[in-house]
Enzyme design. Structure first.
Site: not given
Ligand SMILES: *Cc1c(COP(=O)(O)O)cnc(C)c1O
Length: 372
Positions: A47, A99, A171, A196
């Site tokens: 962890r 998001y 982000d 992603k």
């Molecule tokens: C998918 C996404 C998130 C969240 O990520 P998860 O892995 O689904 O929790 C945050 N910001 C953006 C821009 C995203 O496309």
């Protein structure tokens, strides 16, 4: 060093015990102490730290040009850690079309916890300046934004945040460090859903926070990682690192295909509007061209005839898959307003598209038949 080389080598050494070129997966939750009580390999308990996680963190640190990184079990967990690193009573400025999961985190979890926030349209940095209060500690940026592909000027927004005594987090999920490096533009944190493009194959969930410099904010994020416990599994870290090795090449092709699809849709009579920063007509095109090395693989389009027409197009595609998410090799199409639910402000005629790595001629032919 160039991003292609960093992606293949950073954080990844030949395993000294076996000579394994590709890192082994360290599933052990616990690590041996030496006779004197120390931990000679730096690992104590999975962890708080694990060799696969640390390889991934070192690679992401190098990709973003940062000082340190904390990996999480999802993008949401990474965003949550940044917000929890603040204190109740602190104020956050966030984009009006962040998001939707991040907006939900702020509204449903962090506001009851005591965090205050204001959402503004960050296409104009002056909106950020106007929203800053004495208690503002963080400006959260997302560019290009989701799903309207709004472009924020990272350098301008980061400078305004710093003048106001706040940190700036970006982000960077959609652009990836292959196209945009927020820390070089003055941001303090780059945040990712590694789910992603970094993972890149729609088969692993993960998140990360990369810091420009070590300091109290990142120390809190690191503490939340180890003690909050929203950590990624060793195999998940291994999968993301495997995806990253081809990141630069994948993202280049995603962007090239997205540009072709955007131009096709832009010229189609059934399409009312295309949102893609690579188009010269996009209001954020100049800023995007300045701060990005390419315009990415994501675009949105509004179909003439409203929600029913948009859903009809999504129903008729054969190569695109109707599914949420983005950044995988396969092209995805999604009626965004229905995913975001009743509080959504996304136009009902809007389809969001993650342009994949299939041949762009096949993708365009599929859209052509679906648009009828
Ligand atoms: C998918 C996404 C998130 C969240 O990520 P998860 O892995 O689904 O929790 C945050 N910001 C953006 C821009 C995203 O496309």
């Amino acid at each position: 060093m160039n991003i292609e080389t960093i992606a293949i080598h950073a954080g990844q050494e030949i395993d000294p015990s076996s000579g394994s070129v590709i890192p082994p997966i360290y599933l052990s939750t616990t690590f041996e102490r030496a006779e004197d009580g120390s931990f000679p390999h730096g690992n104590i308990y999975t962890r708080s730290g694990n060799p696969n996680r640390s390889m991934l963190e070192r690679c992401l640190t190098a990709l973003e040009g940062g000082a340190d990184c904390a990996a999480f079990g999802s993008g949401q967990a990474a965003a949550m850690a940044v917000f929890q690193a603040l204190r109740p009573g602190d104020h956050v400025v966030a984009p009006d079309d962040a998001y939707h999961g991040v907006t939900r985190l702020l509204r449903e979890l962090m506001a009851p916890w005591g965090l205050e926030y204001t959402q503004v349209d960050m296409r104009d940095p002056e909106h950020v300046r106007a929203a800053i209060r004495p208690s503002t500690r963080l400006v959260w940026v997302e560019t290009p934004s989701n799903p309207l592909l709004k472009v924020a000027d990272i350098a301008a927004v980061a400078a305004i945040a710093h003048e106001g005594g706040a940190a700036c987090a970006v982000d960077n999920t959609w652009a990836t460090p292959a196209l945009q490096r927020p820390l070089e533009l003055g941001a303090d944190l780059a945040v990712h859903a590694t789910t992603k493009y970094l993972g890149g194959h729609s088969d692993v969930l993960g998140g990360a926070v990369v810091a420009r410099e070590a300091g109290p904010l990142f120390e809190r994020v690191r503490f939340i990682q180890g003690n909050g416990g929203a950590v990624p599994a060793p195999f998940d870290c291994w999968l993301v690192l495997r995806g990253i090795r081809t990141l630069a090449y994948r993202v280049r092709a995603h962007a090239e295909h997205a540009m072709r699809v955007a131009r096709f849709l832009d010229a189609h009579p059934q399409i009312a509007r295309v949102y893609y920063p690579g188009l010269e007509s996009h209001p954020g095109h100049e800023v995007a061209a300045r701060q990005m090395r390419g315009f990415g693989g994501m675009l949105s389009a509004e179909v003439r005839g409203g929600q029913a027409a948009a859903m009809g197009v999504a129903a008729r595609v054969k190569i695109f898959t109707r599914a949420t998410s983005l950044g995988g090799t396969e092209s995805l199409i999604e009626h965004r307003a229905s995913v975001e639910g009743p509080e959504s402000t996304t136009p009902p005629s809007l389809l969001r598209i993650s342009v994949g790595l299939e041949h762009p001629d096949d993708l365009i032919a599929d859209l052509e038949q679906a648009l009828g």
